[in-house]
Write a protein that holds these residues in place. Structure first.
Motif, PDB file in Angstrom:
ATOM      1  N   GLU A 195       0.805  -1.295  -0.075  1.00 13.48           N
ATOM      2  CA  GLU A 195       0.037  -0.026  -0.030  1.00 13.48           C
ATOM      3  C   GLU A 195       1.094   1.342  -0.037  1.00 13.48           C
ATOM      4  OE1 GLU A 195      -2.838  -0.426   3.095  1.00 13.48           O
ATOM      5  OE2 GLU A 195      -3.958  -1.987   2.114  1.00 13.48           O
ATOM      6  N   VAL A 196       1.944   1.338  -1.078  1.00 10.78           N
ATOM      7  CA  VAL A 196       2.759   2.261  -0.863  1.00 10.78           C
ATOM      8  C   VAL A 196       2.159   3.862  -1.116  1.00 10.78           C
ATOM      9  CG1 VAL A 196       4.724   3.147  -2.427  1.00 10.78           C
ATOM     10  CG2 VAL A 196       4.559   0.919  -1.727  1.00 10.78           C
ATOM     11  N   VAL A 197       1.078   3.840  -2.163  1.00 11.90           N
ATOM     12  CA  VAL A 197       0.725   5.114  -2.709  1.00 11.90           C
ATOM     13  C   VAL A 197      -0.224   5.850  -1.743  1.00 11.90           C
ATOM     14  CG1 VAL A 197      -0.920   6.008  -4.509  1.00 11.90           C
ATOM     15  CG2 VAL A 197       0.566   3.987  -5.111  1.00 11.90           C
ATOM     16  N   GLN A 198       0.137   7.264  -1.682  1.00 13.81           N
ATOM     17  CA  GLN A 198      -0.587   8.043  -0.810  1.00 13.81           C
ATOM     18  C   GLN A 198      -1.484   8.999  -2.033  1.00 13.81           C
ATOM     19  OE1 GLN A 198       0.952   9.455   2.760  1.00 13.81           O
ATOM     20  NE2 GLN A 198      -0.409  11.241   2.746  1.00 13.81           N
ATOM     21  N   CYS A 199      -0.970   9.942  -2.207  1.00 12.67           N
ATOM     22  CA  CYS A 199      -1.986  10.964  -3.382  1.00 12.67           C
ATOM     23  C   CYS A 199      -1.774  10.329  -4.793  1.00 12.67           C
ATOM     24  CB  CYS A 199      -1.556  12.417  -3.299  1.00 12.67           C
ATOM     25  SG  CYS A 199       0.167  12.595  -4.282  1.00 12.67           S
TER      26      CYS A 199
ATOM     27  N   VAL B  66       9.579   5.304   2.947  1.00 15.51           N
ATOM     28  CA  VAL B  66       9.815   4.184   3.657  1.00 15.51           C
ATOM     29  C   VAL B  66       8.961   2.865   3.130  1.00 15.51           C
ATOM     30  CG1 VAL B  66       9.335   2.676   5.961  1.00 15.51           C
ATOM     31  CG2 VAL B  66      10.183   5.328   5.800  1.00 15.51           C
ATOM     32  N   ARG B  67       7.812   3.159   2.690  1.00 23.94           N
ATOM     33  CA  ARG B  67       6.946   2.087   1.837  1.00 23.94           C
ATOM     34  C   ARG B  67       7.718   1.582   0.435  1.00 23.94           C
ATOM     35  NH1 ARG B  67       2.808   4.935   4.105  1.00 23.94           N
ATOM     36  NH2 ARG B  67       2.036   5.852   1.948  1.00 23.94           N
ATOM     37  N   ILE B  68       8.120   2.699   0.028  1.00 24.64           N
ATOM     38  CA  ILE B  68       8.773   2.280  -1.461  1.00 24.64           C
ATOM     39  C   ILE B  68       9.960   1.291  -1.426  1.00 24.64           C
ATOM     40  CG2 ILE B  68      10.289   3.497  -2.895  1.00 24.64           C
ATOM     41  CD1 ILE B  68       8.434   5.963  -3.006  1.00 24.64           C
ATOM     42  N   ARG B  69      10.707   1.808  -0.005  1.00 23.67           N
ATOM     43  CA  ARG B  69      12.074   1.041   0.075  1.00 23.67           C
ATOM     44  C   ARG B  69      11.277  -0.628   0.332  1.00 23.67           C
ATOM     45  NH1 ARG B  69      17.127   1.207   1.541  1.00 23.67           N
ATOM     46  NH2 ARG B  69      17.311   3.554   1.671  1.00 23.67           N
ATOM     47  N   ALA B  70      10.498  -0.660   1.213  1.00 23.22           N
ATOM     48  CA  ALA B  70       9.985  -1.967   1.785  1.00 23.22           C
ATOM     49  C   ALA B  70       9.391  -2.769   0.309  1.00 23.22           C
ATOM     50  CB  ALA B  70       9.084  -1.925   2.700  1.00 23.22           C
ATOM     51  N   ALA B  71       8.894  -2.036  -0.536  1.00 24.32           N
ATOM     52  CA  ALA B  71       8.046  -2.611  -1.808  1.00 24.32           C
ATOM     53  C   ALA B  71       9.148  -3.182  -2.603  1.00 24.32           C
ATOM     54  CB  ALA B  71       7.258  -1.628  -2.576  1.00 24.32           C
ATOM     55  N   ILE B  72      10.275  -2.435  -2.829  1.00 26.31           N
ATOM     56  CA  ILE B  72      11.557  -2.727  -3.654  1.00 26.31           C
ATOM     57  C   ILE B  72      12.055  -4.034  -3.141  1.00 26.31           C
ATOM     58  CG2 ILE B  72      13.725  -2.167  -4.749  1.00 26.31           C
ATOM     59  CD1 ILE B  72      12.573   0.746  -4.762  1.00 26.31           C
ATOM     60  N   LYS B  73      12.404  -4.087  -1.736  1.00 28.79           N
ATOM     61  CA  LYS B  73      12.780  -5.164  -1.393  1.00 28.79           C
ATOM     62  C   LYS B  73      12.254  -6.307  -1.400  1.00 28.79           C
ATOM     63  CE  LYS B  73      16.024  -3.079   2.057  1.00 28.79           C
ATOM     64  NZ  LYS B  73      16.505  -3.209   3.386  1.00 28.79           N
ATOM     65  N   GLN B  74      10.859  -6.106  -1.175  1.00 25.74           N
ATOM     66  CA  GLN B  74       9.812  -7.554  -1.310  1.00 25.74           C
ATOM     67  C   GLN B  74      10.028  -7.883  -2.802  1.00 25.74           C
ATOM     68  OE1 GLN B  74       5.541  -6.991  -0.301  1.00 25.74           O
ATOM     69  NE2 GLN B  74       5.046  -8.266  -2.173  1.00 25.74           N
ATOM     70  N   ALA B  75      10.058  -7.162  -3.640  1.00 20.86           N
ATOM     71  CA  ALA B  75      10.157  -7.554  -5.407  1.00 20.86           C
ATOM     72  C   ALA B  75      11.219  -7.928  -5.439  1.00 20.86           C
ATOM     73  CB  ALA B  75       9.796  -6.033  -6.135  1.00 20.86           C
ATOM     74  N   ALA B  76      12.204  -7.700  -4.713  1.00 22.08           N
ATOM     75  CA  ALA B  76      13.701  -8.350  -5.149  1.00 22.08           C
ATOM     76  C   ALA B  76      13.888  -9.606  -4.140  1.00 22.08           C
ATOM     77  CB  ALA B  76      14.719  -7.352  -4.577  1.00 22.08           C
ATOM     78  N   GLN B  77      13.191  -9.865  -3.357  1.00 27.65           N
ATOM     79  CA  GLN B  77      12.822 -11.158  -2.672  1.00 27.65           C
ATOM     80  C   GLN B  77      12.415 -12.315  -3.658  1.00 27.65           C
ATOM     81  OE1 GLN B  77      11.097 -10.933   1.194  1.00 27.65           O
ATOM     82  NE2 GLN B  77      13.186 -10.664   2.096  1.00 27.65           N
TER      83      GLN B  77
END
Ligand code: FES
Ligand code: FES
Length: 156
Positions: free
Chosen positions: A94-98, A139-150
């Motif tokens: 749920e990265v997106v805000q606006c 913070v959520r962008i970084r977490a999402a990139i790490k998830q995608a990399a996993q």
């Protein structure tokens, strides 16, 4: 002047001045409004698209410099393996805000993952530092990139 450009696998003939930025060709001539205008000076990343897989700022890229290169925009990034993983991770986290910056964020993150399936924190910082988010979703962008990399690491 007429230019033929390849966007998301399709050829388009456009009649514009050679110094017209790619961003305005995409948005105003081709009607592809997923790519956003933020600063117009390569400072925010909202206008990021891929040219031959590399993330570039379309607001400062004249159409005459594109040539035969393949352009990919947010409208088609989900059809690429890295783009599909990034978009799934964006939804999961749920990265997106606006949302305004997010096309550019996803394009930069997808280019990173396609060229570097296992980015370090420094790699992520380096790839994403030019993409500004006024809502502070970093913070959520970084977490999402790490998830995608996993997922990449698991062969998915
Ligand atoms: S609109 Fe292109 S970098 Fe800001
Ligand atoms: S989500 Fe609002 S500017 Fe990034």
């Amino acid at each position: 002047m007429a230019f033929t450009i390849k966007v998301n696998g399709n050829s388009h003939s456009v009649d514009v001045d050679g110094d017209t930025p790619l961003l305005w060709v995409l948005r105003d001539v081709l009607g592809m409004t997923g790519t956003k205008f933020g600063c117009g000076m390569a400072l925010c990343g909202a206008c990021t698209v891929h040219v031959d897989g590399a993330a570039i700022r379309s607001c400062i890229t004249p159409i005459e410099s594109i040539g035969d290169s393949a352009i990919t925009t947010i409208e088609a990034i989900g059809a690429t393996p890295a783009g599909a993983r990034i978009q799934k991770a964006w939804l999961d986290r749920e990265v997106v805000q606006c949302g305004y910056c997010q096309s550019g964020q996803i394009m930069s993150a997808s280019a990173l993952l396609a060229s570097n399936p296992h980015p370090t924190d420094a790699d992520i910082d380096n790839a994403m530092s030019g993409n500004i988010c006024r809502c502070g979703t970093y913070v959520r962008i970084r977490a999402a990139i790490k998830q995608a990399a996993q997922v990449t690491g698991q062969g998915g």
